[in-house]
Scaffold this active site. Structure first.
Site, short mmCIF file in Angstrom:
data_model
loop_
_atom_site.label_atom_id
_atom_site.label_comp_id
_atom_site.label_asym_id
_atom_site.label_seq_id
_atom_site.Cartn_x
_atom_site.Cartn_y
_atom_site.Cartn_z
N ILE A 164 10.00 -0.13 -10.64
CA ILE A 164 9.85 -0.22 -9.18
C ILE A 164 10.85 -1.23 -8.61
O ILE A 164 11.51 -0.97 -7.59
CB ILE A 164 8.39 -0.56 -8.79
CG1 ILE A 164 7.46 0.58 -9.24
CG2 ILE A 164 8.27 -0.79 -7.28
CD1 ILE A 164 5.98 0.30 -9.08
N THR A 242 4.31 -5.56 -2.78
CA THR A 242 3.76 -4.22 -3.05
C THR A 242 3.14 -4.18 -4.45
O THR A 242 2.84 -3.10 -4.95
CB THR A 242 4.86 -3.13 -2.99
OG1 THR A 242 5.96 -3.55 -3.80
CG2 THR A 242 5.33 -2.87 -1.58
N ALA A 243 2.97 -5.36 -5.07
CA ALA A 243 2.50 -5.37 -6.46
C ALA A 243 0.99 -5.58 -6.51
O ALA A 243 0.23 -4.61 -6.52
CB ALA A 243 3.26 -6.44 -7.24
N ARG A 244 0.54 -6.83 -6.51
CA ARG A 244 -0.88 -7.13 -6.48
C ARG A 244 -1.09 -8.37 -5.64
O ARG A 244 -0.31 -9.33 -5.69
CB ARG A 244 -1.42 -7.38 -7.90
CG ARG A 244 -1.61 -6.14 -8.74
CD ARG A 244 -2.77 -5.26 -8.22
NE ARG A 244 -3.01 -4.08 -9.05
CZ ARG A 244 -2.48 -2.87 -8.83
NH1 ARG A 244 -1.65 -2.67 -7.81
NH2 ARG A 244 -2.78 -1.85 -9.62
N ASP A 268 1.35 -5.01 1.36
CA ASP A 268 0.62 -3.75 1.12
C ASP A 268 -0.58 -4.00 0.22
O ASP A 268 -1.42 -3.12 0.07
CB ASP A 268 1.57 -2.73 0.47
CG ASP A 268 0.93 -1.36 0.29
OD1 ASP A 268 0.31 -0.87 1.25
OD2 ASP A 268 1.04 -0.79 -0.82
N GLU A 273 -9.20 -6.89 -1.91
CA GLU A 273 -9.14 -5.70 -1.05
C GLU A 273 -10.50 -5.00 -1.03
O GLU A 273 -11.14 -4.94 -2.08
CB GLU A 273 -8.09 -4.72 -1.58
CG GLU A 273 -6.68 -5.25 -1.50
CD GLU A 273 -5.67 -4.32 -2.19
OE1 GLU A 273 -6.02 -3.17 -2.52
OE2 GLU A 273 -4.54 -4.77 -2.40
N HIS A 291 -2.68 -0.88 1.09
CA HIS A 291 -2.40 -0.44 -0.30
C HIS A 291 -1.95 1.03 -0.33
O HIS A 291 -2.56 1.87 -0.98
CB HIS A 291 -3.62 -0.65 -1.20
CG HIS A 291 -3.26 -0.79 -2.65
ND1 HIS A 291 -3.92 -1.64 -3.52
CD2 HIS A 291 -2.31 -0.18 -3.40
CE1 HIS A 291 -3.40 -1.53 -4.74
NE2 HIS A 291 -2.41 -0.64 -4.69
N GLY A 293 1.15 2.01 -1.34
CA GLY A 293 2.36 2.15 -2.17
C GLY A 293 2.57 3.54 -2.74
O GLY A 293 3.65 4.13 -2.62
N SER A 294 1.56 4.09 -3.36
CA SER A 294 1.71 5.39 -4.01
C SER A 294 1.16 6.54 -3.17
O SER A 294 1.04 7.67 -3.66
CB SER A 294 1.00 5.37 -5.37
OG SER A 294 -0.38 5.07 -5.20
C1 DGY Z 1 -1.00 1.33 -8.98
O1 DGY Z 1 -0.71 2.42 -9.43
O2 DGY Z 1 -1.09 0.32 -9.68
C2 DGY Z 1 -1.27 1.27 -7.53
O3 DGY Z 1 -1.26 -0.02 -7.03
C3 DGY Z 1 -2.59 1.94 -7.21
O4 DGY Z 1 -3.61 1.21 -7.76
#
Ligand code: DGY
Length: 326
Positions: A164, A242-244, A268, A273, A291, A293-294
């Protein structure tokens, strides 16, 4: 997939998934879906797994060592519908002989897109610009207000140069940004495409006009962006995550957003959360997404198919492609 062994395997699916994924699950497994998309608390997870061979879980289910210890003997594999696996104590699962798989690759582009959306949105004040129109508060065009920050020619520091991180770098280059990164190990120069490697996070922070968090949440990275590390950023830097959420110390980032040390943040992901620190909502200089991202039709479907490929391989007696190892 019609092999008998797979047909007979009992699969517990913990969240409602995109239709094509659920259709494949119903075709190939003796499955229990979660049609109402109930969210299970940690204390309910083991009971929900009773009688199943395999669990298809997501990042909303927290399988800590205590939950893993309570899982029924029947459970042999947990496929998480996510690239991140910080919600699973993989060491505890492995010790119990439970295989854990994740879904890398398929969400790389969608997540990198969201990182750029956050980067641009935070830099250009997308949220207050939009709020102005929705609130019918748009006055005349003015040369001096409202103004954002330019991205072209700025330095982007990427923390975590995995798939990513590299996809974020590719996109940011197209915006004329200069790429710097820190990673556990330096990339092969052919993959760096001119990005500057920093052996320490501190030197990366010092050159990060924009700082994008793209690493996994681990014991080493939790709370990494804190008072001490933020102090190394250039004044007026922009932070993107965009990670955690737990990689960021919320008190530290919010203080920096309030005093201007950090000009803006595009986030994000958040600790706890969806019950995020409410102060983020009150700040004008945050651009916030839930959240996502995906969250494209294509990627969320591909994630499900990837999780099922892993389960299929396991039940065919093969090693799945995406086994998570400790
Ligand atoms: C992931 O794939 O880790 C995304 O953050 C969805 O949880």
């Amino acid at each position: 997939m019609t092999g008998n062994q797979i047909d007979q395997s009992k699969l517990r699916v913990f969240r409602k998934l995109p239709l094509p994924v659920e259709e494949r699950i119903c075709r190939d497994y003796n499955a229990m879906l979660n049609g109402d998309d109930v969210i299970f608390e940690p204390g309910e997870l083991a009971a929900q797994a009773e009688g199943f061979d395999a669990l298809l879980v997501t990042a909303t289910e927290r399988f800590d060592a205590n939950v893993i210890a309570q899982l029924p003997e029947s459970v042999k594999i947990m496929a998480t519908y996510s690239v991140g696996y910080d919600h699973i104590d993989v060491a505890a699962a492995t010790q119990r002989g439970i295989v854990v798989t994740n879904t890398p690759d398929v969400l790389t582009d969608a997540t990198a897109d969201i990182a750029l959306l956050l980067l641009l949105g935070a830099a250009r004040g997308a949220h207050w610009g939009e709020a102005m129109i929705r609130g019918n508060a748009w006055g005349r065009w003015a040369p001096t207000h409202p103004l954002g920050l330019e991205v072209t020619g700025k330095r982007l520091g990427i923390l975590g140069m995995g798939r990513i991180g590299q996809a974020v770098a590719r996109r940011a280059r197209a915006f004329g940004m200069e790429i710097h990164y820190h990673n556990r190990s330096r990339l092969d120069p052919a993959l760096e495409c001119g990005a500057v490697f920093h052996p320490t996070v501190h030197t990366l922070l010092q050159v990060s006009d924009f700082f994008s968090i793209n690493c996994a949440s681990t014991a080493e990275t939790r709370g990494l962006l804190n008072d001490e590390t933020i102090a190394h950023l250039p004044d007026g830097a922009i932070v993107v995550n965009t990670a955690r959420g737990d990689i960021v110390d919320d008190d530290a980032l919010i203080a920096a957003l309030e005093n201007g040390k950090v000009a803006a943040a595009g986030l994000d992901v958040f600790s706890n959360e969806p019950n995020i620190d409410p102060r983020y909502r009150d700040l004008e200089n945050t651009f916030l997404l839930p959240h996502l991202g995906s969250a494209t039709i294509e990627t969320r479907t591909a994630m499900g198919m990837r999780a099922l490929d892993n389960l299929d391989a396991y039940f065919r007696g093969e090693t799945p492609d995406d086994v998570v190892r400790t």
